[in-house]
Write a protein that holds these residues in place. Structure first.
Motif, mmCIF file in Angstrom:
data_model
loop_
_atom_site.group_PDB
_atom_site.id
_atom_site.type_symbol
_atom_site.label_atom_id
_atom_site.label_comp_id
_atom_site.label_asym_id
_atom_site.label_seq_id
_atom_site.Cartn_x
_atom_site.Cartn_y
_atom_site.Cartn_z
ATOM 1 N N UNK A 255 0.835 -1.204 0.000
ATOM 2 C CA UNK A 255 0.000 0.000 0.000
ATOM 3 C C UNK A 255 0.873 1.258 0.000
ATOM 4 N N UNK A 259 1.183 4.196 -3.095
ATOM 5 C CA UNK A 259 1.082 5.652 -2.912
ATOM 6 C C UNK A 259 2.261 6.358 -3.575
ATOM 7 N N UNK A 262 1.962 6.574 -7.292
ATOM 8 C CA UNK A 262 1.060 7.656 -7.731
ATOM 9 C C UNK A 262 1.756 9.002 -7.653
ATOM 10 N N UNK A 271 -4.851 -2.659 -5.635
ATOM 11 C CA UNK A 271 -4.203 -3.519 -4.644
ATOM 12 C C UNK A 271 -5.160 -4.610 -4.195
ATOM 13 N N UNK A 273 -5.126 -8.275 -1.589
ATOM 14 C CA UNK A 273 -4.365 -9.254 -0.806
ATOM 15 C C UNK A 273 -4.550 -10.642 -1.392
ATOM 16 N N UNK B 40 -9.206 -3.885 -0.300
ATOM 17 C CA UNK B 40 -7.854 -3.532 0.137
ATOM 18 C C UNK B 40 -7.645 -2.029 0.205
ATOM 19 N N UNK B 43 -6.254 -0.692 3.397
ATOM 20 C CA UNK B 43 -4.800 -0.593 3.635
ATOM 21 C C UNK B 43 -4.255 0.738 3.133
ATOM 22 N N UNK B 44 -4.815 1.197 2.021
ATOM 23 C CA UNK B 44 -4.337 2.461 1.458
ATOM 24 C C UNK B 44 -4.653 3.635 2.400
ATOM 25 N N UNK B 46 -4.933 3.499 5.618
ATOM 26 C CA UNK B 46 -4.016 3.425 6.759
ATOM 27 C C UNK B 46 -2.708 4.152 6.429
ATOM 28 N N UNK B 47 -2.222 3.951 5.207
ATOM 29 C CA UNK B 47 -0.986 4.640 4.805
ATOM 30 C C UNK B 47 -1.207 6.155 4.800
ATOM 31 N N UNK B 48 -2.375 6.576 4.290
ATOM 32 C CA UNK B 48 -2.696 8.011 4.281
ATOM 33 C C UNK B 48 -2.680 8.594 5.686
ATOM 34 N N UNK B 51 0.831 8.840 7.059
ATOM 35 C CA UNK B 51 1.608 9.933 6.477
ATOM 36 C C UNK B 51 1.086 11.296 6.917
ATOM 37 N N UNK B 171 -6.099 8.452 -5.296
ATOM 38 C CA UNK B 171 -6.027 8.135 -3.864
ATOM 39 C C UNK B 171 -5.013 9.022 -3.147
ATOM 40 N N UNK B 172 -3.860 9.197 -3.776
ATOM 41 C CA UNK B 172 -2.805 9.942 -3.072
ATOM 42 C C UNK B 172 -3.231 11.378 -2.772
ATOM 43 N N UNK B 173 -4.212 11.891 -3.536
ATOM 44 C CA UNK B 173 -4.693 13.259 -3.289
ATOM 45 C C UNK B 173 -5.735 13.310 -2.177
#
Lengths: 370, 183
Positions: A255, A259, A262, A271, A273, B40, B43-44, B46-48, B51, B171-173
């Motif tokens: 994950x 990021x 991107x 993504x 699992x 999933x 999970x993304x 959670x990373x956001x 950060x 997503x990253x935005x």
């Protein structure tokens, strides 16, 4: 008259010599090297960063001399670090995965840790493109090889089938369908017995596909691989295309890497699992049976669309050219390795020499091969 | 000068499109993030959050009984994955039951609720929509990747619920409006 006789004699001698030579070549073990290794002469020209080569049979000697043996390329730094494993050719029709490993082999310079590359994980599958009953058309569609213009001239790379060559498997496809030995799921089609990505962790008392899978697992264990990638392709526009599949134990690494992809390259991958109930797949079994964080990437192959024509151009497709697909595999790996190295500084894997994401995407693969 | 004015106008317009949806931070920390549909995308997010340095706990299958008020904001990562549901050992019907109970308890506890749909068009469809609708009805704010709202579903649901909707292109935005929503 004497002149004519002489001429006739010369012609006969030449004919006999040609016949004998032809016969001798036909009988010579041209598909084997002096150690008895079965060879398909793939044209990979390693960078100066190559440390050594080995074979899958080094990890399971029964593969020696079999069509399932395959060359392993090691790039090792004197500076300690982690070990990255990258594999193409699990499915020999998925050419972007194979060419992504070629980009590694021909450009890599490792500065910390090690990188191990196997470009043709199922070398038997490279040997045929049989249109088998029951095997989906996409599994063996397309040209037998691709040609690329490189700095050293035109070069050729082999395309094969999704499945191990039936003549090499040595055990017939199971009637009634294939069930992975550890699975409770419904039977898959019988030919899936020869699908390397349904065979892990492999067996030594079964067909060639299962023996290749066993050898790969032994490689991952013996080489203490930390990060492992299996490069695949899927039908362009389908659910799997442009996806990273990660073992649940390392999905957070995936994950974070997605990021970064991107942010750094404007590249969005989905993504998923691993489904731990669906047995035999690399990302599921490599992750469960070894210490490696395991990942699989899928790029969109135009020849794998259900009704794609037989002569689909898998190199210069306008929407998904080979360079763009290769760049996705390579830079998904780069992103994961960066995240992994950041989280495990004592096992950092550092390398250079690869062409840039934008360059690969814009110019294709050829300019970045030897 | 003309260029400068144009650039200012462009930046102002861009800022307006992204941030006008939620002009003030309203959510309190810490957050609890859960999946609604077991994709999933969880999970993304959670990373956001990592950060953005937003303190949170994560539980993809959290049940209403577990909500005790220690988390002040509930983040719902919405989108169905049949593979994910299968892997989690929960049916779509059971997931919907869990969702309704969770939303009810969250409202009782007066938690702020943020809906996040970041899977785009691929994370839409009948099953996903069945999760999206009840979540949007009770949400205080929604952040979606624009390709998931091509048919205007989120726009309509946000209007009905009278909540702000932030649409981002990827997503990253989504990290910027998410971080900006926390006090």
């Amino acid at each position: 008259m004497a002149k004519r006789t002489k001429l006739a004699a010369v012609v006969v001698v030449l004919f006999l010599f040609a016949s004998l030579a032809n016969n001798a070549f036909a009988q010579a073990p041209s598909a084997q090297d002096i150690q008895g290794r079965y060879l398909i002469e793939h044209d990979y020209r390693p960078s100066s960063g190559l440390s050594r080569t080995g074979w899958l049979s080094d990890y399971y000697p029964e593969l020696l001399g079999s069509p399932g043996d395959s060359k392993v390329y090691y790039f090792e730094s004197a500076k300690p670090g982690g070990t990255l494993f990258v594999a193409g050719g699990t499915h020999a029709n998925e050419i972007a995965g194979i060419m992504a490993t070629a980009v590694f082999i021909e450009n890599l310079n490792v500065e910390a840790g090690r990188v191990i590359v196997v470009p043709n994980l199922n070398n038997s599958a490279v040997s045929h493109q049989e249109k088998e009953v029951g095997l989906p058309a996409y599994a063996s569609r397309g040209p037998q090889w691709i040609s690329l213009e490189t700095p050293s001239g035109t070069r050729f790379f082999k395309i094969g089938s999704r499945a191990t060559n039936k003549a090499h498997q040595q055990v017939a496809d199971p009637q009634g369908g294939y069930v992975h030995p550890d699975s409770n799921e419904a039977p898959l089609a019988g030919w899936e017995f020869r699908n390397l990505n349904r065979a892990y962790p492999g067996r030594t008392d079964s067909g060639l596909t299962q023996k290749i899978a066993y050898a790969v697992m032994q490689l991952l264990i013996r080489e203490k691989v930390d990060v492992a990638f299996d490069y695949h392709e899927a039908d362009a526009g389908g659910r799997l295309a442009n996806m990273m599949v990660a073992n649940p134990k390392n999905i957070e690494t995936a994950a974070a890497a997605l990021f970064d992809l991107e942010l750094d390259y404007n590249l969005s991958l989905k993504l998923e699992p691993s489904n731990m109930e669906f047995r035999g797949l690399s990302h599921r079994e490599w992750g469960a049976g070894t210490d490696a964080q395991s990942f699989l990437t899928e790029t969109p192959n135009p020849a794998m669309v259900a009704d794609a024509p037989e002569d689909t151009d898998v190199v210069n497709d306008p929407e998904n050219p080979l360079g763009s697909r290769v760049a996705k595999h390579v830079y998904a790996t780069v992103a994961v390795v960066r995240v992994y190295s950041g989280e495990h500084p004592d096992k950092a894997i550092v390398f250079s020499g690869l062409p840039g994401f934008e360059e690969l995407t814009a110019n294709g693969v050829g300019p970045y091969l030897q | 000068m003309k260029r400068f004015i144009l650039a200012c106008a462009f930046i102002a317009a861009l800022s307006a499109s992204v941030f006008a949806q939620q002009s003030t931070a309203f959510a309190e920390k810490p957050a609890l993030v859960t999946s609604i549909g077991q994709s999933a995308d969880f999970e993304m997010i959670k990373v956001l959050l990592n950060r953005a340095k937003v303190p949170y706990t994560a539980d993809s299958l959290v049940k209403a009984e577990k909500l005790d008020g220690s988390a002040k904001t509930l983040i719902l990562v919405v989108g169905a994955s049949s593979k994910g549901l299968g892997a989690a050992g929960i049916s779509a019907e059971a997931e919907l039951v869990r969702t309704h109970a969770l939303l009810k308890k969250a409202k009782e506890l007066k938690l702020s609720i943020i809906v996040m749909h970041v899977g785009g068009a691929a994370r839409r469809g009948a099953m996903s929509d069945s999760f999206i609708k009840p979540c949007m009805e009770v949400a205080d704010y929604a952040i979606v990747v624009a390709s998931g709202d091509e048919d205007g579903l989120f726009t309509d649901l946000a209007a009905k619920a009278k909540i702000n909707l932030a649409k981002v292109d990827r997503i990253s935005a989504a990290g910027t409006p998410l971080a900006a929503s926390f006090k």
